[in-house]
Design a protein around this motif. Structure first.
Motif, PDB file in Angstrom:
ATOM      1  N   LEU A  62     -14.151 -17.244 -10.051  1.00 51.69           N
ATOM      2  CA  LEU A  62     -14.970 -16.142  -9.547  1.00 51.69           C
ATOM      3  C   LEU A  62     -14.532 -15.736  -8.142  1.00 51.69           C
ATOM      4  N   PHE A  63     -14.357 -16.711  -7.262  1.00 48.68           N
ATOM      5  CA  PHE A  63     -13.971 -16.400  -5.885  1.00 48.68           C
ATOM      6  C   PHE A  63     -12.580 -15.768  -5.828  1.00 48.68           C
ATOM      7  N   ALA A  64     -11.707 -16.164  -6.737  1.00 53.79           N
ATOM      8  CA  ALA A  64     -10.345 -15.628  -6.734  1.00 53.79           C
ATOM      9  C   ALA A  64     -10.298 -14.166  -7.171  1.00 53.79           C
ATOM     10  N   VAL A  65     -11.319 -13.732  -7.929  1.00 51.28           N
ATOM     11  CA  VAL A  65     -11.351 -12.342  -8.392  1.00 51.28           C
ATOM     12  C   VAL A  65     -11.343 -11.380  -7.207  1.00 51.28           C
ATOM     13  N   TYR A  66     -12.049 -11.725  -6.137  1.00 53.18           N
ATOM     14  CA  TYR A  66     -12.201 -10.807  -5.016  1.00 53.18           C
ATOM     15  C   TYR A  66     -10.882 -10.549  -4.280  1.00 53.18           C
ATOM     16  N   PRO A  67     -10.164 -11.573  -3.836  1.00 54.66           N
ATOM     17  CA  PRO A  67      -8.871 -11.272  -3.196  1.00 54.66           C
ATOM     18  C   PRO A  67      -7.881 -10.620  -4.140  1.00 54.66           C
ATOM     19  N   VAL A  68      -7.941 -10.949  -5.440  1.00 52.30           N
ATOM     20  CA  VAL A  68      -7.040 -10.298  -6.402  1.00 52.30           C
ATOM     21  C   VAL A  68      -7.327  -8.798  -6.446  1.00 52.30           C
ATOM     22  N   ILE A  69      -8.611  -8.429  -6.484  1.00 55.81           N
ATOM     23  CA  ILE A  69      -8.978  -7.010  -6.486  1.00 55.81           C
ATOM     24  C   ILE A  69      -8.484  -6.327  -5.209  1.00 55.81           C
ATOM     25  N   LEU A  70      -8.674  -6.981  -4.070  1.00 57.57           N
ATOM     26  CA  LEU A  70      -8.267  -6.379  -2.799  1.00 57.57           C
ATOM     27  C   LEU A  70      -6.757  -6.232  -2.706  1.00 57.57           C
ATOM     28  N   VAL A  71      -6.030  -7.250  -3.144  1.00 59.60           N
ATOM     29  CA  VAL A  71      -4.568  -7.179  -3.102  1.00 59.60           C
ATOM     30  C   VAL A  71      -4.059  -6.102  -4.051  1.00 59.60           C
ATOM     31  N   PHE A  72      -4.606  -6.068  -5.264  1.00 67.18           N
ATOM     32  CA  PHE A  72      -4.188  -5.046  -6.225  1.00 67.18           C
ATOM     33  C   PHE A  72      -4.466  -3.650  -5.681  1.00 67.18           C
ATOM     34  N   GLY A  73      -5.655  -3.445  -5.102  1.00 68.48           N
ATOM     35  CA  GLY A  73      -5.990  -2.139  -4.555  1.00 68.48           C
ATOM     36  C   GLY A  73      -5.090  -1.735  -3.419  1.00 68.48           C
ATOM     37  N   THR A  74      -4.774  -2.687  -2.550  1.00 69.20           N
ATOM     38  CA  THR A  74      -3.883  -2.392  -1.420  1.00 69.20           C
ATOM     39  C   THR A  74      -2.480  -2.034  -1.908  1.00 69.20           C
ATOM     40  N   LEU A  75      -1.983  -2.773  -2.902  1.00 68.37           N
ATOM     41  CA  LEU A  75      -0.657  -2.474  -3.450  1.00 68.37           C
ATOM     42  C   LEU A  75      -0.647  -1.123  -4.156  1.00 68.37           C
ATOM     43  N   PHE A  76      -1.696  -0.835  -4.902  1.00 73.04           N
ATOM     44  CA  PHE A  76      -1.787   0.456  -5.577  1.00 73.04           C
ATOM     45  C   PHE A  76      -1.775   1.592  -4.563  1.00 73.04           C
ATOM     46  N   SER A  77      -2.521   1.409  -3.470  1.00 70.95           N
ATOM     47  CA  SER A  77      -2.573   2.431  -2.439  1.00 70.95           C
ATOM     48  C   SER A  77      -1.201   2.667  -1.815  1.00 70.95           C
ATOM     49  N   ALA A  78      -0.434   1.571  -1.656  1.00 69.60           N
ATOM     50  CA  ALA A  78       0.883   1.684  -1.021  1.00 69.60           C
ATOM     51  C   ALA A  78       1.937   2.259  -1.972  1.00 69.60           C
ATOM     52  N   LEU A  79       1.758   2.056  -3.283  1.00 68.48           N
ATOM     53  CA  LEU A  79       2.781   2.452  -4.243  1.00 68.48           C
ATOM     54  C   LEU A  79       2.475   3.769  -4.956  1.00 68.48           C
ATOM     55  N   SER A  80       1.213   4.176  -5.008  1.00 70.25           N
ATOM     56  CA  SER A  80       0.845   5.399  -5.719  1.00 70.25           C
ATOM     57  C   SER A  80       1.357   6.636  -4.967  1.00 70.25           C
ATOM     58  N   PRO A  81       2.152   7.494  -5.598  1.00 72.01           N
ATOM     59  CA  PRO A  81       2.659   8.698  -4.926  1.00 72.01           C
ATOM     60  C   PRO A  81       1.533   9.624  -4.464  1.00 72.01           C
ATOM     61  N   GLU A  82       0.476   9.779  -5.284  1.00 74.68           N
ATOM     62  CA  GLU A  82      -0.627  10.659  -4.919  1.00 74.68           C
ATOM     63  C   GLU A  82      -1.368  10.133  -3.690  1.00 74.68           C
ATOM     64  N   THR A  83      -1.614   8.821  -3.654  1.00 71.95           N
ATOM     65  CA  THR A  83      -2.332   8.250  -2.524  1.00 71.95           C
ATOM     66  C   THR A  83      -1.488   8.284  -1.257  1.00 71.95           C
ATOM     67  N   ARG A  84      -0.207   8.008  -1.388  1.00 75.81           N
ATOM     68  CA  ARG A  84       0.671   8.019  -0.213  1.00 75.81           C
ATOM     69  C   ARG A  84       0.844   9.425   0.340  1.00 75.81           C
ATOM     70  N   ALA A  85       0.808  10.408  -0.531  1.00 81.62           N
ATOM     71  CA  ALA A  85       1.017  11.791  -0.087  1.00 81.62           C
ATOM     72  C   ALA A  85      -0.226  12.379   0.579  1.00 81.62           C
ATOM     73  N   ALA A  86      -1.399  11.822   0.306  1.00 80.34           N
ATOM     74  CA  ALA A  86      -2.633  12.363   0.877  1.00 80.34           C
ATOM     75  C   ALA A  86      -2.764  11.937   2.338  1.00 80.34           C
ATOM     76  N   PRO A  87      -3.087  12.866   3.233  1.00 78.13           N
ATOM     77  CA  PRO A  87      -3.235  12.512   4.659  1.00 78.13           C
ATOM     78  C   PRO A  87      -4.381  11.540   4.880  1.00 78.13           C
ATOM     79  N   TYR A  88      -4.174  10.593   5.792  1.00 78.18           N
ATOM     80  CA  TYR A  88      -5.151   9.541   6.050  1.00 78.18           C
ATOM     81  C   TYR A  88      -5.664   9.650   7.469  1.00 78.18           C
TER      82      TYR A  88
END
Length: 345
Positions: A62-88
């Protein structure tokens, strides 16, 4: 010859009498060997007990689910062309709203406005529904009182971190200690039109039309979603495990330290065996697990679209501090356990 025959008949008579006397115990033993124990001892289990100082194997997952979600989300944000192209917007810790790459990247999305912004209300509603509808808790005032105590402790930590801590909450205090300030409001202070004391919290800064800038802004969303969902999961799963349920092939392997230092299974402190009708989750349990699932989803959205990785990490760690203190620490400190109890026990 007749003497030998008489002796033989005497031995046969003695053996027959012995069989008559021993018949009942033999029958009982044979029945016990094939009949299951309808009320097993709380301390009897085929599951190997875990250390009372550490999370159980199921809690570790259960505890491992949380960092896995955060790591996956961070990687998705860094690799997704749409997210990277949007101004932050680094000041507001989100994408520019007019050009948000997703509906969930907008702060005004309904899930954020109605669920996350009112997160602790929904966590509390789900918890009350579970306590009120599950037979183990609704019919046992001692267990319900201890569950309410755990809710009060978790809620107290949420208040201190996000709402009020003898003044500004810990998140705002940490932001200012690390060099943060209210950008627009500082200009008003320098011009003499405002008092600096008015802007020691994020809420006051936003009200004045300013924004936090320059410090470490712990992710309140991550903190709330992790703390709330982990609280509900611990309460529901703890009761279900005590009732004999298994999750991911794992049963109740919680252990506790007794007053004399002995380590025993947590079930040894149970007041009674669980009745068959108490093994289901009831409607409240389903509501609670549904709230946990929605929290996981919004945690993923937060990981993808909001805050830096370090801000999300600190939000996670601050939530885990409370989870350990409320759910694992009592297992090896009997005095605390006497007040908070253990879910399902």
């Amino acid at each position: 010859m007749s003497e030998d025959g008489g002796a033989l008949r005497s031995r046969e008579h003695t053996m027959g009498a012995g069989n008559k006397h021993n018949g009942a115990p033999s029958t009982l033993l044979s029945r016990a060997a094939v009949s299951p124990n309808p009320n097993p001892s709380p301390n009897s289990t085929a599951t190997t007990r875990s250390s009372p100082f550490l999370p159980t194997s199921l809690e570790t997952i259960l505890f491992a689910v949380y960092p896995v979600i955060l790591v996956f989300g961070t990687l998705f944000s860094a690799l997704s062309p749409e997210t990277r192209a949007a101004p932050y917007d680094a000041v507001r810790q989100s994408h520019v709203q007019a050009q948000a790459p997703s509906y969930f990247a907008r702060k005004d999305n309904l899930f954020n406005v109605l669920f996350v912004k009112r997160g602790w209300l929904w966590i509390t509603v789900a918890f009350v529904a579970f306590v009120a509808t599950h037979p183990v808790l609704s019919q046992n005032s001692r267990m319900a009182t201890r569950a309410a105590t755990r809710w009060a402790l978790v809620t107290g930590w949420w208040v201190l971190v996000t709402q009020w801590c003898f003044g500004p909450p810990l998140i705002d205090r940490g932001f200012r200690i690390t060099g943060g300030k209210c950008e627009v409001a500082m200009d008003a202070v320098e011009m003499g039109t405002a008092d600096a004391k008015e802007f020691v919290t994020a809420a006051a800064c936003r009200t004045a039309g300013g924004s936090w800038s320059g410090g470490h802004d712990i992710s309140g969303h991550v903190f709330l979603l992790v703390l709330g969902s982990c609280f509900l999961a611990q309460e529901v799963i703890g009761v279900a495990l005590r009732a004999g349920s298994r999750f991911l092939g794992r049963g109740d392997d919680r252990s506790i330290v007794m007053g004399d230092g002995a380590v025993k299974g947590a079930g040894v402190e149970a007041e009674r065996a669980v009745a068959p009708h108490e093994t289901h989750l009831a409607i409240g349990g389903r509501i609670a697990l549904g709230t946990v699932g929605l929290s996981f989803w919004m945690l993923l959205m937060t990981a993808v679209y909001f805050h830096t990785w370090f801000e999300k990490l600190t939000g996670l760690l601050i939530a885990f501090v409370a989870v350990y203190a409320i759910y694992i620490l009592p297992r090896w400190i009997p005095a605390i356990r006497a007040l908070t109890g253990i879910p399902g026990i």
